[in-house]
Design a protein around this motif. Structure first.
Motif, PDB file in Angstrom:
ATOM      1  N   GLN A 173       0.846  -1.185   0.000  1.00  0.00           N
ATOM      2  CA  GLN A 173       0.000   0.000   0.000  1.00  0.00           C
ATOM      3  C   GLN A 173       0.884   1.237   0.000  1.00  0.00           C
ATOM      4  N   CYS A 174       0.421   2.247  -0.715  1.00  0.00           N
ATOM      5  CA  CYS A 174       1.123   3.517  -0.818  1.00  0.00           C
ATOM      6  C   CYS A 174       0.101   4.620  -0.602  1.00  0.00           C
ATOM      7  N   GLU A 175       0.337   5.451   0.402  1.00  0.00           N
ATOM      8  CA  GLU A 175      -0.578   6.544   0.702  1.00  0.00           C
ATOM      9  C   GLU A 175       0.161   7.872   0.537  1.00  0.00           C
ATOM     10  N   LEU A 176      -0.414   8.765  -0.260  1.00  0.00           N
ATOM     11  CA  LEU A 176       0.167  10.086  -0.499  1.00  0.00           C
ATOM     12  C   LEU A 176      -0.642  11.142   0.240  1.00  0.00           C
ATOM     13  N   THR A 177       0.054  11.986   1.007  1.00  0.00           N
ATOM     14  CA  THR A 177      -0.590  13.105   1.689  1.00  0.00           C
ATOM     15  C   THR A 177       0.269  14.347   1.527  1.00  0.00           C
ATOM     16  N   ASP A 178      -0.342  15.487   1.667  1.00  0.00           N
ATOM     17  CA  ASP A 178       0.378  16.759   1.623  1.00  0.00           C
ATOM     18  C   ASP A 178       0.320  17.406   2.991  1.00  0.00           C
ATOM     19  N   THR A 179       1.475  17.818   3.501  1.00  0.00           N
ATOM     20  CA  THR A 179       1.545  18.489   4.789  1.00  0.00           C
ATOM     21  C   THR A 179       2.493  19.668   4.671  1.00  0.00           C
ATOM     22  N   ASN A 180       1.957  20.864   4.752  1.00  0.00           N
ATOM     23  CA  ASN A 180       2.766  22.091   4.706  1.00  0.00           C
ATOM     24  C   ASN A 180       3.730  22.122   3.521  1.00  0.00           C
ATOM     25  N   GLY A 181       3.229  21.762   2.342  1.00  0.00           N
ATOM     26  CA  GLY A 181       4.049  21.827   1.139  1.00  0.00           C
ATOM     27  C   GLY A 181       4.986  20.663   0.932  1.00  0.00           C
ATOM     28  N   VAL A 182       4.888  19.642   1.764  1.00  0.00           N
ATOM     29  CA  VAL A 182       5.723  18.452   1.629  1.00  0.00           C
ATOM     30  C   VAL A 182       4.816  17.272   1.295  1.00  0.00           C
ATOM     31  N   ARG A 183       5.151  16.560   0.219  1.00  0.00           N
ATOM     32  CA  ARG A 183       4.408  15.344  -0.133  1.00  0.00           C
ATOM     33  C   ARG A 183       4.953  14.199   0.706  1.00  0.00           C
ATOM     34  N   GLN A 184       4.070  13.553   1.456  1.00  0.00           N
ATOM     35  CA  GLN A 184       4.481  12.420   2.278  1.00  0.00           C
ATOM     36  C   GLN A 184       3.968  11.137   1.643  1.00  0.00           C
ATOM     37  N   VAL A 185       4.873  10.206   1.432  1.00  0.00           N
ATOM     38  CA  VAL A 185       4.553   8.922   0.829  1.00  0.00           C
ATOM     39  C   VAL A 185       4.769   7.857   1.903  1.00  0.00           C
ATOM     40  N   SER A 186       3.677   7.268   2.375  1.00  0.00           N
ATOM     41  CA  SER A 186       3.762   6.229   3.399  1.00  0.00           C
ATOM     42  C   SER A 186       3.611   4.864   2.729  1.00  0.00           C
ATOM     43  N   LEU A 187       4.591   4.005   2.956  1.00  0.00           N
ATOM     44  CA  LEU A 187       4.625   2.693   2.321  1.00  0.00           C
ATOM     45  C   LEU A 187       4.390   1.598   3.348  1.00  0.00           C
ATOM     46  N   SER A 188       3.662   0.560   2.944  1.00  0.00           N
ATOM     47  CA  SER A 188       3.491  -0.583   3.829  1.00  0.00           C
ATOM     48  C   SER A 188       3.388  -1.859   3.000  1.00  0.00           C
ATOM     49  N   GLY A 189       3.789  -2.965   3.614  1.00  0.00           N
ATOM     50  CA  GLY A 189       3.723  -4.257   2.937  1.00  0.00           C
ATOM     51  C   GLY A 189       5.018  -4.622   2.247  1.00  0.00           C
ATOM     52  N   ARG A 190       4.881  -5.170   1.028  1.00  0.00           N
ATOM     53  CA  ARG A 190       6.020  -5.659   0.251  1.00  0.00           C
ATOM     54  C   ARG A 190       6.121  -4.885  -1.049  1.00  0.00           C
ATOM     55  N   LEU A 191       7.278  -4.282  -1.282  1.00  0.00           N
ATOM     56  CA  LEU A 191       7.532  -3.575  -2.536  1.00  0.00           C
ATOM     57  C   LEU A 191       8.467  -4.446  -3.368  1.00  0.00           C
ATOM     58  N   ASP A 192       7.881  -5.116  -4.372  1.00  0.00           N
ATOM     59  CA  ASP A 192       8.647  -6.048  -5.194  1.00  0.00           C
ATOM     60  C   ASP A 192       8.239  -5.903  -6.654  1.00  0.00           C
ATOM     61  N   SER A 193       8.632  -6.852  -7.481  1.00  0.00           N
ATOM     62  CA  SER A 193       8.348  -6.745  -8.919  1.00  0.00           C
ATOM     63  C   SER A 193       6.848  -6.737  -9.213  1.00  0.00           C
ATOM     64  N   ALA A 194       6.062  -7.370  -8.375  1.00  0.00           N
ATOM     65  CA  ALA A 194       4.618  -7.411  -8.590  1.00  0.00           C
ATOM     66  C   ALA A 194       3.938  -6.085  -8.220  1.00  0.00           C
ATOM     67  N   THR A 195       4.551  -5.298  -7.348  1.00  0.00           N
ATOM     68  CA  THR A 195       3.905  -4.072  -6.861  1.00  0.00           C
ATOM     69  C   THR A 195       4.627  -2.790  -7.274  1.00  0.00           C
ATOM     70  N   SER A 196       5.840  -2.903  -7.802  1.00  0.00           N
ATOM     71  CA  SER A 196       6.629  -1.700  -8.109  1.00  0.00           C
ATOM     72  C   SER A 196       6.018  -0.863  -9.229  1.00  0.00           C
ATOM     73  N   GLY A 197       5.314  -1.489 -10.162  1.00  0.00           N
ATOM     74  CA  GLY A 197       4.679  -0.738 -11.248  1.00  0.00           C
ATOM     75  C   GLY A 197       3.622   0.217 -10.731  1.00  0.00           C
ATOM     76  N   ASP A 198       2.785  -0.255  -9.804  1.00  0.00           N
ATOM     77  CA  ASP A 198       1.769   0.616  -9.208  1.00  0.00           C
ATOM     78  C   ASP A 198       2.420   1.723  -8.392  1.00  0.00           C
ATOM     79  N   PHE A 199       3.483   1.379  -7.678  1.00  0.00           N
ATOM     80  CA  PHE A 199       4.202   2.381  -6.891  1.00  0.00           C
ATOM     81  C   PHE A 199       4.765   3.474  -7.801  1.00  0.00           C
ATOM     82  N   GLU A 200       5.333   3.070  -8.921  1.00  0.00           N
ATOM     83  CA  GLU A 200       5.885   4.035  -9.866  1.00  0.00           C
ATOM     84  C   GLU A 200       4.791   4.973 -10.390  1.00  0.00           C
ATOM     85  N   LYS A 201       3.618   4.433 -10.662  1.00  0.00           N
ATOM     86  CA  LYS A 201       2.492   5.270 -11.118  1.00  0.00           C
ATOM     87  C   LYS A 201       2.097   6.292 -10.056  1.00  0.00           C
TER      88      LYS A 201
END
Length: 114
Positions: free
Chosen positions: A4-32
């Motif tokens: 899972q990848c969650e994007l939030t904005d806080t005071n002009g900073v984009r925060q990307v919170s990652l959870s789970g497994r980032l591998d070949s099966a999920t990296s394409g969605d992460f890149e998007k």
């Protein structure tokens, strides 16, 4: 376990919170998810890895691409919360020498706001 990848904005900073497994099966969605992260010049972002259990070379490639986009956009990217086993992967790959890494989100924000 899924990724899972969650994007939030806080005071002009984009925060990307990652959870789970980032591998070949999920990296394409992460890149998007990251496509718009550095669209504007001088953008600042932090990636919080504190809930990420695993990262493969495919995941490392996406993180490296984000760092290159940040540099091209004259922006800044800081990683934080790397679990010991995930940090080992970054260390072995040599990425810790070329990326800015903080212990936690508060420290990462301090780096970005400096």
């Amino acid at each position: 376990m899924t990724f899972q990848c969650e994007l939030t904005d806080t005071n002009g900073v984009r925060q990307v919170s990652l959870s789970g497994r980032l591998d070949s099966a999920t990296s394409g969605d992460f890149e998007k998810h990251l496509q718009t992260l550095f669209e504007s010049s001088g953008a600042r972002a932090l990636m919080d890895f504190s809930s990420l259990d695993y990262i493969s070379s495919a995941g490392l490639r996406v993180v490296l691409m984000a760092a290159k986009r940040a540099k091209q956009a004259q922006g800044r990217l800081v990683l934080c919360g790397l679990q010991p086993h995930v940090k080992d992967v970054f260390e072995i790959s040599g990425f810790l020498k070329i990326l800015t890494v903080a212990d936690d989100p508060v420290s990462a924000l301090s780096h970005l706001n400096a």
